[in-house]
Design a protein around this motif. Sequence first.
Motif, short mmCIF file in Angstrom:
data_model
loop_
_atom_site.label_atom_id
_atom_site.label_comp_id
_atom_site.label_asym_id
_atom_site.label_seq_id
_atom_site.Cartn_x
_atom_site.Cartn_y
_atom_site.Cartn_z
N TYR A 47 1.78 -29.86 -4.61
CA TYR A 47 3.11 -30.22 -4.13
C TYR A 47 3.37 -31.67 -4.51
O TYR A 47 2.46 -32.51 -4.44
N VAL A 48 4.59 -31.97 -4.89
CA VAL A 48 4.95 -33.33 -5.26
C VAL A 48 6.21 -33.75 -4.52
O VAL A 48 7.03 -32.92 -4.13
N ALA A 49 6.32 -35.05 -4.35
CA ALA A 49 7.52 -35.68 -3.82
C ALA A 49 7.55 -37.08 -4.41
O ALA A 49 6.55 -37.56 -4.96
N TYR A 50 8.68 -37.73 -4.28
CA TYR A 50 8.86 -39.02 -4.92
C TYR A 50 9.21 -40.07 -3.87
O TYR A 50 9.88 -39.78 -2.87
N TYR A 51 8.73 -41.27 -4.13
CA TYR A 51 8.93 -42.38 -3.20
C TYR A 51 9.55 -43.54 -3.97
O TYR A 51 9.02 -43.94 -5.02
N SER A 52 10.62 -44.08 -3.46
CA SER A 52 11.27 -45.22 -4.09
C SER A 52 10.68 -46.50 -3.50
O SER A 52 10.90 -46.81 -2.34
N SER A 53 9.90 -47.22 -4.31
CA SER A 53 9.23 -48.43 -3.84
C SER A 53 9.85 -49.66 -4.49
O SER A 53 10.60 -49.53 -5.47
N PRO A 54 9.52 -50.85 -4.00
CA PRO A 54 9.99 -52.07 -4.66
C PRO A 54 9.46 -52.21 -6.09
O PRO A 54 9.98 -53.02 -6.85
N LEU A 55 8.47 -51.41 -6.44
CA LEU A 55 7.87 -51.48 -7.77
C LEU A 55 8.25 -50.30 -8.65
O LEU A 55 7.65 -50.11 -9.71
N GLY A 56 9.20 -49.50 -8.21
CA GLY A 56 9.62 -48.34 -8.97
C GLY A 56 9.22 -47.05 -8.28
O GLY A 56 8.61 -47.05 -7.20
N THR A 57 9.57 -45.95 -8.91
CA THR A 57 9.32 -44.64 -8.33
C THR A 57 7.83 -44.32 -8.35
O THR A 57 7.14 -44.53 -9.35
N ILE A 58 7.36 -43.80 -7.23
CA ILE A 58 5.97 -43.36 -7.09
C ILE A 58 5.98 -41.86 -6.88
O ILE A 58 6.75 -41.34 -6.07
N THR A 59 5.13 -41.16 -7.61
CA THR A 59 4.95 -39.73 -7.42
C THR A 59 3.78 -39.52 -6.47
O THR A 59 2.70 -40.06 -6.70
N MET A 60 4.01 -38.76 -5.42
CA MET A 60 2.98 -38.38 -4.47
C MET A 60 2.64 -36.93 -4.73
O MET A 60 3.55 -36.10 -4.85
N ALA A 61 1.37 -36.59 -4.84
CA ALA A 61 0.96 -35.21 -5.10
C ALA A 61 -0.13 -34.82 -4.12
O ALA A 61 -1.03 -35.61 -3.82
N ALA A 62 -0.05 -33.60 -3.62
CA ALA A 62 -1.02 -33.12 -2.64
C ALA A 62 -1.28 -31.63 -2.86
O ALA A 62 -0.49 -30.94 -3.50
N ASP A 63 -2.41 -31.20 -2.33
CA ASP A 63 -2.67 -29.77 -2.21
C ASP A 63 -2.84 -29.51 -0.72
O ASP A 63 -2.51 -30.37 0.10
N LYS A 64 -3.36 -28.37 -0.35
CA LYS A 64 -3.49 -28.05 1.07
C LYS A 64 -4.58 -28.86 1.77
O LYS A 64 -4.59 -28.95 2.98
N LYS A 65 -5.49 -29.46 0.98
CA LYS A 65 -6.59 -30.24 1.56
C LYS A 65 -6.24 -31.70 1.76
O LYS A 65 -6.81 -32.36 2.62
#
Length: 179
Positions: free
Chosen positions: A11-29
């Motif tokens: 699963y992915v989602a995106y975070y808008s940070s002061p340093l640019g977009t960050i991609t967050m990725a996770a699985d069920k663990k």
Amino acid sequence: MENQRNTTVHYVAYYSSPLGTITMAADKKGLIGLWFEGQKHYGRGLSDNPRQAETPMIRQTRRWLDLYFAGQPTDFTPPLHLTGSDFQLAVWHELLTIAAGQTATYRQIAMSIARRKGVRSMSAQAVGNAVGRNPISIIIPCHRILGTDGSLRGYAGGLERKEWLLRHEGIALPLAPRE
């Protein structure tokens, strides 16, 4: 045998940070990746077709990032699901022991791991290679690692971001010439 990369659900989602977009990725663990857009090794280990979703792991990571960028204490670590060699895992776990506002050198990390393993020495260059492949930027604080002379050395997200993160944590720069 099917390739695990194609069958694991991420699963992915995106975070808008002061340093640019960050991609967050996770699985069920747990969290498997946290990358600045365009950074070296971006998306390494991510399945071919991740689903965009706000999972509990992603929400915890977003909360951690909100606190971090607001300059607030982060008194928790989102669940992590690290995959790598035994050596990489040892290095990444060592990085987690470096508190905000503190730094260490590649050599210090190598010496610490060598002590724990009961060996005489460990390669600082090998540590550097493992640090460079850290899949979870900021939370696993590879930006806090400096050259033996105190210089800002490689950061997969770029030296400008490394410098910003260190200043954000109250570390006075320049420590030594950039390389």
